[in-house]
Design an enzyme around this catalytic site. Structure first.
Site, short mmCIF file in Angstrom:
data_model
loop_
_atom_site.label_atom_id
_atom_site.label_comp_id
_atom_site.label_asym_id
_atom_site.label_seq_id
_atom_site.Cartn_x
_atom_site.Cartn_y
_atom_site.Cartn_z
CG ASP A 151 -1.77 1.21 1.39
OD1 ASP A 151 -1.72 2.09 0.50
OD2 ASP A 151 -2.49 1.30 2.41
CD GLN A 173 -0.80 8.67 4.05
OE1 GLN A 173 -0.07 9.65 4.09
NE2 GLN A 173 -2.12 8.77 4.01
CE LYS A 207 -4.73 9.30 1.27
NZ LYS A 207 -5.25 9.75 2.56
#
Length: 584
Positions: free
Chosen positions: A374, A377, A400
């Site tokens: 993932d 971030q 993001k």
């Protein structure tokens, strides 16, 4: 003449490193520039002012430069920020000079034009940095000579500009990173909230959008709007080209082998669900194990729970230490012949922890497991190379990384994608359909049923262009320095407890403050124009690992400044009922 000056510049500058950035000081730059102009026909020695000439230059108002004192609201000096060697605030004088222009550029006594200067300075100027750039369209003949060094004043050269960052011979030099210029690219940063300049510290939730992305979306809807593929008209061709160009930009951004490995989805949440419901349903069976970590966002937990419940598989969870870093030995012990999938975050959204992703992928592959990383971030804070990482799947959300909402990406190894059944059925993902049988496209088409989010995919491409031009390594370096500065200040606030203190972190500062509920801290900061996230951040398991239900989470991006941090820290001192020693 020119070769002598170029030789002097290329041999002298690498020896100068007065601020630790591999760049010369202003006195040396002034001397070198004067030598150059003195050698021109007609001579122009002394045209470069001494640095002290600009000590009294009027300072322009800088959006977002206001901050709180510990006792009452009030403005900080309206100067731009830069990161100094000690991580303290310093004046970035080049930006102060923007508003200080002579009535007309003085004559340089026969100084060459831009094209001739480029030719003359070719030995020491790198075209990639665009060293000779007009200050503005309105004043095309007016240029600057400025240092790229943090905290150093620049030097105005009447008539022309030379950028020391464009000298390839600079030992250890890097292109300038002027946060104040960057902030001008983000119109929302000029907003005022509750009468105060917006301080946007909620970047882990979503990032703001540069004007280039906003303009690209407007251009698409004005000039290219159409459905893509299989149409004979011009707008369909334009839209298809823009959409597929965006896919290629994502491929390059991630260093994937092929654009066929890039699937557009709505975001990281849909991306993980796609993998769970397509690859997972086809490959995970009863008794298999799925390994996660305590750091995961709910989006990287719930789809695997659902799959495990459906298939009779088991979830296993790797723990973290008291700093919030993965315990690699414990993680390795969870891997075995039953491990079918490992899914983990590259950067924790709640703590900022950067996981040892490459090593975790290696260990999982050694156990025969497929791996999903993932990257929601991580992509805005560091360069990502999916070939070096070697994950089988990598996912992220566009919003993001300074792109629009509603667009995201699944990267998957091409052979793996082509062996995975589609998740959704419909138009665009089929080769042929009869009532008896459907033949699907290869990836990425087999996973892009129906009309996708065409415009926002194009916007994602524009955002990637933007951060690529800044340089992900430059972004990571600047944010690291800003995070170090913020950490040093915030941890000294009385009653404040940082949550997540791993040695390797991205730009997140989760904390609690004695005597306050987290939502109260968030609301009080909002009154001062400071936007932070307060809650469980869709990461309840990791917060409960630390005995918490919620934290306050300021999170940084490359357009944040020391002034933003100062405003936050000053407000927190006020809430703590203590005087900020930095403002005493």
């Amino acid at each position: 003449m020119t070769s002598k000056w170029a030789s002097t510049m290329s041999t002298t500058i690498p020896t100068l490193d007065s601020a630790g950035f591999g760049l010369p000081d202003v006195d040396t730059l002034a001397r070198l520039a004067n030598e150059f102009f003195a050698a021109l026909p007609g001579g122009a020695a002394g045209q470069v002012p001494a640095p002290e000439r600009f000590a009294q230059v009027p300072q322009p108002a800088v959006p977002g430069a206001d901050a709180l004192t510990p006792d009452a609201p009030g403005p900080l000096p309206a100067v731009p920020d830069a990161i100094g060697l000690e991580g303290r605030r310093a004046v970035d004088a080049p930006s102060q000079l923007d508003a200080h222009q002579p009535a007309s550029p003085p004559s340089l006594g026969g100084a060459p034009g831009e094209a001739e200067l480029r030719s003359l300075l070719a030995p020491v100027l790198s075209p990639g940095f665009g060293a000779l750039t007009p200050q503005s369209a309105a004043r095309p003949a007016y240029y600057f000579l400025e240092t790229a060094q943090y905290g150093n004043p620049g030097i105005r050269v009447p008539g022309q500009v030379f950028s020391p960052a464009a000298v390839p011979e600079l030992a250890g030099a890097r292109p300038p990173f002027d946060v104040n210029l960057i902030r001008r690219d983000f119109p929302i940063l000029g907003e005022r909230v509750n009468g105060r300049p917006l301080v946007w510290l909620d970047n882990a939730a979503t990032t703001q959008k540069p004007q280039a992305v906003i303009d690209r979306l407007a251009h698409f809807y004005r000039h290219e709007n159409s459905n893509i593929h299989r149409a004979a008209h011009e707008l369909a061709a334009r839209a298809t080209d823009a959409y597929e160009e965006a896919r290629e930009k994502v491929r390059g951004f991630l260093n994937a082998r092929s654009a066929n490995e890039i699937v557009f989805v709505r975001g990281a949440t849909e991306a993980i669900n796609l993998v769970a419901q397509s690859w997972g349903r086809a490959n995970v069976g009863e008794g298999d194990e799925i390994v996660l970590t305590q750091l995961e966002h709910h989006a990287n937990i719930v789809p695997w729970q659902q799959l495990a419940a459906e298939k009779g598989a088991k979830l296993r969870v790797a723990p973290v230490d008291d700093t919030g870093q993965i315990l690699l030995d414990e993680y390795a012990r969870l891997l075995g012949p039953k491990t079918k999938l490992v899914a983990f975050t590259q950067v924790s959204n709640a703590l900022g922890t950067i996981t040892p992703a490459r090593r975790m992928v290696e260990l999982a592959h050694a156990a025969g497991a497929t791996v999903l990383v993932d990257g929601a971030q991580s992509v805005s804070h560091m360069a990502v190379d999916v070939q070096a990482l070697d994950a089988d799947f990598f996912v992220f959300s566009g919003h993001k990384v300074f792109a629009p909402t509603g667009i995201g990406v699944v990267y998957g190894k091409e052979a793996l994608l082509n062996a995975t059944p589609p998740w959704q059925g419909g138009g665009n993902m089929i080769r042929d359909v009869t009532f008896e049988h459907t033949e699907y496209h290869d990836a990425p088409g087999r996973f892009e049923a129906g009309t996708g989010n065409i415009a926002d995919a194009v916007g994602l491409g524009a955002a990637i262009d933007y951060v690529t031009a800044l340089g992900m390594d430059n972004i990571a370096r600047y944010e690291h320095e800003l995070l170090a500065y913020a950490t040093r200040l915030i941890r000294d606030v009385p009653g404040l407890h940082l949550v997540g203190t791993a040695a390797d972190k991205a730009s997140v500062l989760s904390f609690t403050l004695d005597g306050y509920k987290t939502e109260d801290v968030g609301a009080l900061l909002n009154k001062e124009g400071i936007a932070v996230r307060a809650g469980h951040h869709c990461a309840q398991p990791i917060l409960r690992r630390f005995g918490l239900e919620a934290t306050v989470r300021p999170s940084l991006a490359f357009y944040n400044t020391c002034a933003d941090v100062d405003a936050l820290v000053a407000a927190l001192y006020r809430l703590a009922g203590s005087r900020n020693p930095l403002r005493s």
